[in-house]
Design a protein around this motif. Structure first.
Motif, PDB file in Angstrom:
ATOM      1  N   MET A  19      -9.655  27.284 -48.106  1.00  0.00           N
ATOM      2  CA  MET A  19     -10.740  27.740 -48.966  1.00  0.00           C
ATOM      3  C   MET A  19     -10.784  26.858 -50.210  1.00  0.00           C
ATOM      4  N   THR A  20     -11.902  26.210 -50.419  1.00  0.00           N
ATOM      5  CA  THR A  20     -12.085  25.390 -51.618  1.00  0.00           C
ATOM      6  C   THR A  20     -13.124  26.051 -52.511  1.00  0.00           C
ATOM      7  N   ALA A  21     -13.128  25.674 -53.774  1.00  0.00           N
ATOM      8  CA  ALA A  21     -14.116  26.202 -54.713  1.00  0.00           C
ATOM      9  C   ALA A  21     -15.528  25.818 -54.278  1.00  0.00           C
ATOM     10  N   ALA A  22     -15.705  24.599 -53.795  1.00  0.00           N
ATOM     11  CA  ALA A  22     -17.034  24.143 -53.355  1.00  0.00           C
ATOM     12  C   ALA A  22     -17.529  24.965 -52.167  1.00  0.00           C
ATOM     13  N   LEU A  23     -16.651  25.241 -51.219  1.00  0.00           N
ATOM     14  CA  LEU A  23     -17.039  26.036 -50.056  1.00  0.00           C
ATOM     15  C   LEU A  23     -17.401  27.458 -50.473  1.00  0.00           C
ATOM     16  N   PHE A  24     -16.625  28.030 -51.384  1.00  0.00           N
ATOM     17  CA  PHE A  24     -16.913  29.375 -51.868  1.00  0.00           C
ATOM     18  C   PHE A  24     -18.268  29.406 -52.569  1.00  0.00           C
ATOM     19  N   LYS A  25     -18.548  28.410 -53.418  1.00  0.00           N
ATOM     20  CA  LYS A  25     -19.842  28.344 -54.103  1.00  0.00           C
ATOM     21  C   LYS A  25     -20.984  28.231 -53.099  1.00  0.00           C
ATOM     22  N   ASP A  26     -20.812  27.406 -52.072  1.00  0.00           N
ATOM     23  CA  ASP A  26     -21.850  27.266 -51.041  1.00  0.00           C
ATOM     24  C   ASP A  26     -22.065  28.581 -50.299  1.00  0.00           C
ATOM     25  N   ALA A  27     -20.987  29.288 -50.012  1.00  0.00           N
ATOM     26  CA  ALA A  27     -21.103  30.574 -49.330  1.00  0.00           C
ATOM     27  C   ALA A  27     -21.869  31.577 -50.191  1.00  0.00           C
ATOM     28  N   MET A  28     -21.559  31.627 -51.474  1.00  0.00           N
ATOM     29  CA  MET A  28     -22.247  32.562 -52.373  1.00  0.00           C
ATOM     30  C   MET A  28     -23.711  32.169 -52.551  1.00  0.00           C
ATOM     31  N   ALA A  29     -24.018  30.877 -52.528  1.00  0.00           N
ATOM     32  CA  ALA A  29     -25.403  30.406 -52.651  1.00  0.00           C
ATOM     33  C   ALA A  29     -26.222  30.781 -51.421  1.00  0.00           C
ATOM     34  N   ALA A  30     -25.564  31.057 -50.305  1.00  0.00           N
ATOM     35  CA  ALA A  30     -26.256  31.433 -49.073  1.00  0.00           C
ATOM     36  C   ALA A  30     -26.634  32.917 -49.059  1.00  0.00           C
ATOM     37  N   PHE A  31     -26.268  33.644 -50.103  1.00  0.00           N
ATOM     38  CA  PHE A  31     -26.641  35.052 -50.224  1.00  0.00           C
ATOM     39  C   PHE A  31     -27.847  35.141 -51.154  1.00  0.00           C
ATOM     40  N   PRO A  32     -29.016  35.514 -50.645  1.00  0.00           N
ATOM     41  CA  PRO A  32     -30.195  35.601 -51.514  1.00  0.00           C
ATOM     42  C   PRO A  32     -30.049  36.736 -52.509  1.00  0.00           C
ATOM     43  N   SER A  33     -30.512  36.488 -53.721  1.00  0.00           N
ATOM     44  CA  SER A  33     -30.439  37.517 -54.755  1.00  0.00           C
ATOM     45  C   SER A  33     -31.627  37.390 -55.690  1.00  0.00           C
ATOM     46  N   GLY A  34     -31.837  38.436 -56.438  1.00  0.00           N
ATOM     47  CA  GLY A  34     -32.810  38.373 -57.512  1.00  0.00           C
ATOM     48  C   GLY A  34     -32.232  37.581 -58.669  1.00  0.00           C
ATOM     49  N   ILE A  35     -33.057  37.274 -59.632  1.00  0.00           N
ATOM     50  CA  ILE A  35     -32.617  36.532 -60.809  1.00  0.00           C
ATOM     51  C   ILE A  35     -32.908  37.386 -62.033  1.00  0.00           C
ATOM     52  N   THR A  36     -31.935  37.461 -62.916  1.00  0.00           N
ATOM     53  CA  THR A  36     -32.121  38.213 -64.149  1.00  0.00           C
ATOM     54  C   THR A  36     -31.898  37.303 -65.347  1.00  0.00           C
ATOM     55  N   ILE A  37     -32.567  37.642 -66.423  1.00  0.00           N
ATOM     56  CA  ILE A  37     -32.270  37.076 -67.736  1.00  0.00           C
ATOM     57  C   ILE A  37     -31.792  38.247 -68.574  1.00  0.00           C
ATOM     58  N   VAL A  38     -30.629  38.096 -69.175  1.00  0.00           N
ATOM     59  CA  VAL A  38     -30.010  39.161 -69.955  1.00  0.00           C
ATOM     60  C   VAL A  38     -30.017  38.723 -71.416  1.00  0.00           C
ATOM     61  N   THR A  39     -30.469  39.611 -72.302  1.00  0.00           N
ATOM     62  CA  THR A  39     -30.608  39.247 -73.714  1.00  0.00           C
ATOM     63  C   THR A  39     -29.967  40.285 -74.618  1.00  0.00           C
ATOM     64  N   THR A  40     -29.575  39.818 -75.796  1.00  0.00           N
ATOM     65  CA  THR A  40     -29.058  40.707 -76.831  1.00  0.00           C
ATOM     66  C   THR A  40     -29.295  40.057 -78.186  1.00  0.00           C
ATOM     67  N   VAL A  41     -28.808  40.693 -79.225  1.00  0.00           N
ATOM     68  CA  VAL A  41     -28.917  40.181 -80.592  1.00  0.00           C
ATOM     69  C   VAL A  41     -27.555  40.352 -81.252  1.00  0.00           C
ATOM     70  N   ASP A  42     -27.183  39.375 -82.102  1.00  0.00           N
ATOM     71  CA  ASP A  42     -25.893  39.495 -82.791  1.00  0.00           C
ATOM     72  C   ASP A  42     -26.064  40.209 -84.133  1.00  0.00           C
ATOM     73  N   ASP A  43     -24.962  40.352 -84.869  1.00  0.00           N
ATOM     74  CA  ASP A  43     -24.975  41.082 -86.137  1.00  0.00           C
ATOM     75  C   ASP A  43     -25.871  40.449 -87.189  1.00  0.00           C
TER      76      ASP A  43
END
Length: 160
Positions: free
Chosen positions: A1-25
């Motif tokens: 198991m390599t990091a590249a193979l794991f990344k490719d495997a995770m990229a093969a799972f379709p998902s939605g895309i989110t943008i997460v936002t906040t504000v600091d102090d």
């Protein structure tokens, strides 16, 4: 198991895309793009999103009492790439407005979830932000889908 193979495997799972936002102090807006997002519980209503520990905004989100999760539309693909880019001026001419808590909100997202911090968990090289959903807004557009490192749209043939 390599990091590249794991990344490719995770990229093969379709998902939605989110943008997460906040504000600091100091009132500065922060945000990031995440595909690692899901519902966790109905009672109480909880969602999770994962944030890389190396992200510039990581220290802000580890202290933030609130954040907003936006499920984006296909026309927000460039915006999602900007929010995934280190050092980018993420909010410039992007269509965000401040809500009653000063958090940046993208008005025409498919779904907007206003969250309060419920828990933060160790997720290896990421922090798992567990948020309690306090308010939900639904749009009528279809979401963008991320699959094999590219943005896609749903089509009527994709649905039953």
């Amino acid at each position: 198991m390599t990091a590249a193979l794991f990344k490719d495997a995770m990229a093969a799972f379709p998902s939605g895309i989110t943008i997460v936002t906040t504000v600091d102090d100091e009132g500065r807006w922060w945000g990031f793009t995440a595909t690692s997002f899901c519902s966790v519980s109905m009672d109480p209503p909880l969602v999770l999103v994962c944030l890389a520990r190396t992200a510039e905004c990581h220290p802000v989100f580890t202290r933030a009492p609130r954040w907003v999760v936006h499920v984006i539309r296909p026309e927000h693909a460039d915006l999602a790439l900007r929010f995934a880019t280190r050092g980018a001026d993420k909010f410039a001419a992007a269509g965000f407005r401040a809500d009653e808590h000063g958090l940046p909100v993208l008005g025409n997202a498919c779904v907007t979830l206003d969250c309060t911090a419920h828990q933060r968990l160790d997720g290896g090289d990421h922090t798992i932000l567990l948020g309690r959903v306090e308010h939900t807004r639904l749009g009528d557009a279809e979401p963008a889908v991320y699959f094999r490192r590219r943005f896609h749209t749903l089509t009527s043939s994709d649905r039953p």
